[in-house]
Design an enzyme around this catalytic site. Structure first.
Site, PDB file in Angstrom:
ATOM      1  CB  SER A   1      -0.959  -0.035   1.192  1.00 21.92           C
ATOM      2  OG  SER A   1      -1.968   0.946   1.070  1.00 21.92           O
TER       3      SER A   1
ATOM      4  CG  ASP B   1      -6.814  -2.342  -4.149  1.00 22.43           C
ATOM      5  OD1 ASP B   1      -7.620  -1.681  -3.463  1.00 22.43           O
ATOM      6  OD2 ASP B   1      -5.618  -2.491  -3.839  1.00 22.43           O
TER       7      ASP B   1
ATOM      8  CG  HIS C   1      -5.626  -2.218  -0.321  1.00 23.09           C
ATOM      9  ND1 HIS C   1      -4.780  -1.871  -1.354  1.00 23.09           N
ATOM     10  CD2 HIS C   1      -5.069  -1.683   0.801  1.00 23.09           C
ATOM     11  CE1 HIS C   1      -3.775  -1.156  -0.879  1.00 23.09           C
ATOM     12  NE2 HIS C   1      -3.923  -1.031   0.417  1.00 23.09           N
TER      13      HIS C   1
END
Length: 911
Positions: free
Chosen positions: A755, A832, A865
């Site tokens: 991330s 995502d 994610h």
């Protein structure tokens, strides 16, 4: 895919039959001659290839053993080495010398034996307590496996405690659901766990974990919420996930006395509800369905529809995607007044927000089957997702008067415009009919605290702060503002509230009284910070509980201070470093203290300084985890600070067991680096980084660089308008320090993150250009902050319209510099909804245009994610392990010069 694994049992059993003389262990201590120790000595060389024949470089692990091959080790202990020498007589003088030397040796041996026994060194490592501050690993133990880590075998057991206020304000009550041997839903006095006479009786809310509606409907609760008077229970069944925090379900009202249930909406019992909550008086339920707000008074079967125009672009009482993710971290945007006369709720208009399509190629999250002939097309979910600079949802605060059945809003003079307003917190001021509203501008550097009198339908701004002028920083979202009611008998002349304040560059808490005061009484101050404070306020004793970093930025300790800012003291008596998580009872008389490290975690409930009756009950000691840890070799942890451009940065170095400064180790840097985050903490943790260090034999370093949290605003806010620059700079600076260490192989440095950490990984290897880091691994990275959501991004970068150069600089664009690294890896979930696949695809296009090919890519269909869909989570870490092992084994260097085999053979013949 090859992955380092433990030796096979049959190999271990065979090798255990080999008895050898003791030899010095790799940490310098003398190894035992037991079969266990002998086995461990031999197993150190299993991966040399001598036992199992030739092995591919891909499956080789880096070894930290510098003693040469096993054959030479055996030769050193072979009794048949060298010639046989006959015995010769010893003269008297020499004999006397031998006696003296022998006596000295015997005395020395005896003293060493006493020390050995007193220090417990005779014990095998599996019988010694876990020492988180150990500087060396002694003895032998099992290696940590990736399956151990991913399977949660090293994850501490913990008990969650749901504190609940009694109908008459009783403190110390717990809500227990589904506990073995008890009724399904029970309210219990915590003191009963200590068998004290003062404990109250248990109170059953639901006897069974299911109930029946009519003749053929059986309800199995997914979640439950008792009413304040304990006479009803709001039950949700058939829960279905929406986004990270939101869901829908079927809702029922359960009567405690009769142990029976009924639909929340008797006329529409099968309709899915997004959110519901009891009134404080337990006489009504407000809920959102199909994005409209409804009210059900429990003395009636009728449901009142409060709003009528809710739909796909207009939300009432629940947040949209960006407010759920970045503001509330919750599924609710509804707040009852304490007297139950009003409901405050957000109206969210998404009509101007652009959509982003998320594609699902394997699954159908909607649960809907496609029409005949369309089965081969992916399901596409269109999300209203405001990217940086794009139109935000228009959010306004609305009120509903229960008695008058009227909905209204209150306009405020000099308020932010609709397009420039973020509403981040709502706090009712007791039963006064007033409400505190926290707002910021879109770029989160101007704060306004508004006080609204709903009975008079008027309001005003009572505090305004411009943090951009103060230190160039921003305001983070906070939900800890606490109302303090007036009580002259306790010395509180006026209503007030506790809120976070900035004091001399650090985050602290202050007490504002009366409500419209803009000058706080400072409750904390110093060169340290409070953490999500206050934790609880004891109104009877005028005490405020909070957690802070006063003992050290890597630690967390609970404190209590008087409401006038005096008599501060620690709640727990702990002499060494510690990291506590604290959960206080509703009245502040009790607290669940969760010790999270650095030793083995434990939990206990204790009485607080508010409580004259002393109480302590241990809930969890993690004995099984202690045994697990004793049987395995964990990394050696070295906490330290480094200086980069005058800033002191926290660092954690994880060293392999049996670490030796005489060897050369590859180093992996792991970081997150996001604004206000922290990775270097004095917690107990056995994670992927632990596995890399303990099993693969690499050093793993984590640096919390500039921009991260809990070291003051100067260090944190320096990154504004240019995120990625200082974060990458600090990782490179630290890497250069480690590359210069004598025990580091400077040609084998890598960095990875997920991330924001994936973004920082790419930014670091872009800035470095292969000079320090040779490899990088980025999972779900942001590559251009114009692609991320507006509320998060603009808080740190302003809008692209106001900071175009900053957005250009922070994007990953220098593909030539990326090509100077040996190789890098990118992985991303195709579905995502947070960091869109657009980020990775756009970067890949730039690499294609420039002809850059020194990278690998792995994408995961239908994974969001967190990358979990269809075994993806395991594959992520398998891939990281395999790819990193290849990197440090030099495989990626080889493929840079790869040639067709025929061509290679021809060149060889030509020599």
């Amino acid at each position: 895919m090859p992955r380092p694994r433990a030796a096979k049992e049959e190999e271990t059993e065979l090798l255990a039959q080999h008895q050898e003389s003791p030899r010095p262990s790799s940490d310098g201590s003398e190894a035992s001659a037991s079969s266990i120790s002998t086995t461990s000595l031999v197993l150190e060389h299993i991966n040399d290839g001598g036992f199992n024949g030739a092995r591919s470089k891909v499956s080789e692990k880096y070894t930290d053993d510098g003693n040469g091959d096993l054959g030479h080790a055996r030769e050193r202990f072979d009794i048949e080495d060298g010639k046989f020498h006959p015995l010769t007589p010893v003269d008297k003088k020499a004999r006397r010398t031998l006696w003296i030397v022998g006596t000295i040796c015997a005395v020395g041996w005896a003293l060493a034996l006493v020390s050995f026994l007193m220090n417990g060194n005779y014990k095998h490592s599996s019988t010694r307590p876990h020492d988180p501050d150990a500087s060396v690993t002694k003895g032998s133990g099992k290696k940590i496996t990736l399956d151990n880590v991913l399977g949660g075998q090293f994850y501490p057991q913990s008990q969650s405690v749901s504190w609940i206020a009694g109908p008459k304000g009783e403190d110390g009550l717990l809500l227990e659901k589904g506990v073995s041997g008890k009724d399904y839903l029970v309210v219990e006095d915590i003191r009963s766990k200590g068998n004290t006479e003062a404990a109250g009786d248990k109170f059953t809310l639901m006897k069974k974990g299911n109930f029946q509606i009519g003749e053929d409907i059986f309800i199995y609760p997914s979640n439950v919420w008792p009413s304040a008077d304990f006479k009803k229970v709001l039950v949700m069944s058939e829960q279905q996930k929406n986004w990270r925090h939101s869901y829908t379900g079927l809702y029922w009202i359960f009567d405690v006395e009769t142990q029976t249930g009924e639909p929340l909406d008797p006329e529409n019992q099968s309709a899915r509800v997004q959110y519901a909550s009891f009134s404080p008086q337990s006489d009504a339920v407000v809920f959102t369905r199909d994005n409209n707000l409804y009210l059900r008074k429990l003395d009636s079967q009728k449901v009142v529809k409060i709003t009528h125009d809710g739909g796909s672009e207009l939300f009432y009482g629940v947040p949209d995607w960006v407010y759920e993710e970045e503001v509330f971290q919750d599924n609710s945007a509804t707040w009852w007044s304490e007297d139950g006369k009003y409901v405050a709720f957000l109206r969210t208009d998404e009509s101007m927000v652009p959509t982003y399509p998320v594609q699902y190629f394997v699954s159908r999250p909607s649960g809907k089957q496609p029409d005949a002939g369309k089965e081969s097309y992916p399901e596409v979910r269109e999300i209203k997702y405001p990217k940086a600079g794009a139109p935000n949802p228009i959010v306004t605060l609305q009120f509903y008067d229960i008695e008058k059945s009227e909905m209204f809003r209150v306009d405020i003079d000099n308020d932010f415009t609709d397009k420039d307003r973020l509403i981040t917190e709502i706090v009712w001021a007791g039963k006064s009919g007033q409400v505190l509203v926290r707002e910021t501008n879109r770029e989160s550097d101007i704060l306004k605290l508004i006080l609204i009198d709903v009975s008079k339908r008027t309001g005003k701004t009572i505090r305004e702060e411009n943090v951009a002028k103060l230190d160039g920083g921003w305001f983070e979202v906070s939900h800890k503002t606490t109302f303090i009611p007036a009580d002259s008998s306790l010395g509180r002349a006026n209503d007030g509230y506790i809120d976070s304040v900035i004091h001399e560059g650090y985050d602290h808490i202050g007490y504002f009284t009366p409500l419209d005061s803009d000058k706080p009484i400072l409750l904390t101050k110093g060169e340290w910070e409070v953490v999500e404070a206050p934790s609880r306020v004891d109104l009877k004793n005028n005490l405020v509980y909070y957690v802070s970093t006063e003992r050290g930025s890597m630690e967390r300790h609970p404190y209590v201070v008087a409401l006038n800012g005096t008599d501060k003291r620690e709640v727990m008596d702990h002499s060494g470093p510690a990291y506590y998580d604290s959960s206080f009872s509703t009245g502040g008389g009790y607290a669940l203290m969760s010790y999270q490290g650095p030793g083995i975690p434990w939990q206990k409930i204790v009485s607080t300084p508010s409580n004259t009756e002393k109480f302590e009950k241990v809930l969890e000691e993690n004995k099984a985890l202690e045994k697990m840890v004793q049987k395995h070799e964990l990394p050696i942890l070295k906490y330290q600070t480094i200086d980069v451009d005058g800033f002191k940065l926290n660092v954690l170095e994880r060293r392999p067991p049996h670490f030796s400064e005489k060897r050369k180790y590859p180093v992996l840097f792991y970081q997150y680096s996001g604004p206000g985050s922290q990775q270097v903490q004095r917690k107990f943790e056995v994670d992927f980084q632990s596995y890399i260090a303990a099993n693969l034999g690499y050093i793993v370093v984590t640096v919390d660089g500039r921009g991260t949290g809990f070291l003051g605003r100067k260090l944190r806010c320096i990154t504004r308008d240019n995120i990625g620059y200082y974060e990458a700079y600090d990782q490179i600076a630290a890497a250069k320090m480690w590359a210069a260490k004598k025990y580091v192989d400077a040609e084998k440095l890598a960095i990875w993150g997920w991330s924001y950490g994936g973004f920082t990984t790419l930014k670091t290897i872009e800035m470095d250009g292969g000079r320090t880091f040779k490899y990088g691994m980025a999972v779900a990275p942001v590559t251009d902050w114009r692609f991320y959501d507006s509320i998060y991004t603009e808080r740190y970068m302003h809008t692209p319209q106001n900071n175009p150069t900053g957005y250009d600089n922070t994007s990953i664009t220098d593909v030539h510099s990326l090509s100077q690294n040996v190789r890098f890896l990118i992985m991303h979930g195709v579905a995502d909804d947070n960091v869109h696949m657009q980020n990775t695809l756009t970067l890949l296009d730039k690499l294609d245009v420039a002809g850059v090919e020194n990278y690998d890519v792995h994408v995961f269909p239908d994974s969001d994610h967190s990358i979990y869909f269809h075994n993806a989570h395991k594959i992520v870490y398998d891939k990281l392990t395999w790819w990193l092992t290849n990197a440090f084994n030099g495989e990626w260097l080889k493929i840079q010069k790869v040639r067709p085999k025929a061509q290679a053979d021809a060149r060889s013949l030509g020599r």
